[in-house]
Design an enzyme around this catalytic site. Structure first.
Site, short mmCIF file in Angstrom:
data_model
loop_
_atom_site.label_atom_id
_atom_site.label_comp_id
_atom_site.label_asym_id
_atom_site.label_seq_id
_atom_site.Cartn_x
_atom_site.Cartn_y
_atom_site.Cartn_z
N TYR A 307 0.51 -11.89 16.44
CA TYR A 307 1.57 -11.16 17.14
C TYR A 307 1.11 -10.76 18.54
O TYR A 307 -0.02 -10.32 18.71
CB TYR A 307 1.94 -9.87 16.39
N GLU A 380 15.21 11.54 3.23
CA GLU A 380 16.42 10.70 3.41
C GLU A 380 17.45 11.34 4.35
O GLU A 380 18.39 10.67 4.78
CB GLU A 380 17.05 10.40 2.05
#
Ligand SMILES: [Zn+2]
Ligand SMILES: [Zn+2]
Length: 407
Positions: A307, A380
């Site tokens: 990468y 969440e």
């Protein structure tokens, strides 16, 4: 529902409305993690959901990837939003009741939340498509965790950034060590180029009692490991971040046998291409030089197609920060670069954009474990912020006049 003009769409309010759906989606994905290039059920779920929103879907992009294309009602630019989909080979030990049902696999980097948030953003944008300028491309990417063979490159090969050509690209990553609801942004390099290398040290084996008749590759390997740290300490400009780690060493079978060969596996991390090039050269020279000194030889190999450095476009990032600041209940902070690698870097080589973070650490809920931990757990409550942010970036950067001014 009455819709105001483009700039007046309250994406946070709309994200709050669909929050239960996003949490449900995230939990389904969390229970069924799929490893790199095996995201079959995940991409099926993604493709079906996009189709149900009236978004054009291309399947099998870069292997198991999915691209959604949403055309707005007004002329504008093309904005791509990316979510990675793969889980990790980790046995989950978190205390949530929607724990992974797959033995030895877990969404421990939060890619389940990335998919849920991007599907949330897709819904918000499709519901506002009349007001939307330009085109939004949803890039659901396989195999981010797959080292140099990540899913971004094959997706690009399969045309993900073309037809229509992408003008801006954005990627969001959940970060379990950052405070819940805090966005992390950075102009310029934000993630490293992770270059994996292998050094094969070839000596000459023999009896452990007679080392003078051999070239002991284990002894040489010890010197190579120590000398390689000198690349970092004495050969690279200390103001340029550089890390070298030898993470594996293999040689030998028994205490009284000097083997023929020893191999070292390592990784180097850099934040700019010039340092990267120099560091790779020095690693090879030092390894070969030390081996030669002791009569051994070395073969040094770097993994192909590692990468690249993830580089955020400064001007785009500045505008992104000003847009994120409008999301109530969140904070925007400038972050340090990390020496982890990210193949979002490949998309950033094709179009300007930004890779940014969203914190999900909340000690009151026991969300304290870092990404890649078997106890990894996120708050969440941040999903709505992530979905709103992605929708806002697509909406604002899609405008032919560019994003609206800082407020
Ligand atoms: Zn990860
Ligand atoms: Zn990740």
């Amino acid at each position: 529902m009455v819709r105001g003009p483009a700039a007046c769409v309250d994406f946070l309010a709309e994200a709050k409305r669909i929050e239960p759906e996003m949490i449900r989606t995230r939990r389904v994905l969390h229970q069924h993690p799929e490893l790199a290039y095996h995201e079959l059920e995940t991409s099926k779920l993604v493709a079906n959901r996009l189709e149900s929103l009236g978004i054009e879907v291309k399947r099998g992009i870069g292997g198991t990837g999915v691209v959604g294309v949403l055309k707005g009602g007004k002329i504008g630019r093309v904005v791509a939003l990316r979510a990675d989909m793969d889980g990790l080979p980790i046995q989950e030990t978190s205390d949530v009741d929607f724990r992974s049902k797959v033995e030895g696999a877990m969404h421990a980097c939060g890619h389940d939340t990335h998919v849920a948030m991007l599907l949330g953003a897709a819904r918000l944008l499709s519901e506002n498509r009349k007001e939307l300028c330009g085109t939004v491309k949803f890039l659901f990417q396989p195999a981010e965790e797959h080292g140099g063979r990540g899913g971004a490159m094959p997706m690009i090969h399969d045309g993900a950034m073309k037809d229509p050509k992408v003008d801006f690209v954005f990627g969001l990553h959940i970060e379990a060590t950052r405070k819940s609801g805090e966005f992390g942004v950075r102009e310029g390099a934000i993630a490293a180029a992770p270059d994996t290398f292998k050094v094969k040290i070839v000596g000459r084996g023999g009896h452990g009692s007679a080392p003078h008749e051999t070239v002991d590759p284990i002894y040489v390997a010890a010197h190579v490991i120590l000398a390689l740290q000198g690349v970092s300490a004495r050969m690279i400009d200390p103001v340029r971040p550089f890390v070298i780690t030898v993470g594996a060493i293999h040689s030998g079978t028994k205490e009284n046998i000097i083997p023929d060969v020893a191999t070292l596996d390592g990784t180097i991390r850099t934040l700019d291409e010039a340092t990267r090039k120099l560091a790779k050269r020095r690693v090879e020279e030092v390894a070969k030089g030390v081996c030669r000194t002791f009569g051994a030889s070395a073969e040094v190999e770097f993994e192909k197609d590692a990468y690249p450095v993830t580089v955020n476009d400064p001007k785009t990032t500045e505008k992104v920060a000003s847009i994120l600041k409008r999301i109530q209940g969140t904070k925007v902070r400038k972050v340090e670069a990390m020496l982890g690698g990210e193949d979002f870097s490949r998309f950033l080589q094709k179009a300007p954009g930004t890779f940014y973070f969203l914190g999900s650490r909340n000690p009151e809920k026991g969300c304290i474990y870092p990404n890649h931990s078997s106890k990894f757990k996120i708050d969440e409550d941040v999903l709505k912020f992530g979905a709103a942010s992605l929708a806002m970036l697509a909406f604002e950067f899609g405008s032919p006049r560019g994003p609206s001014q800082v407020r």
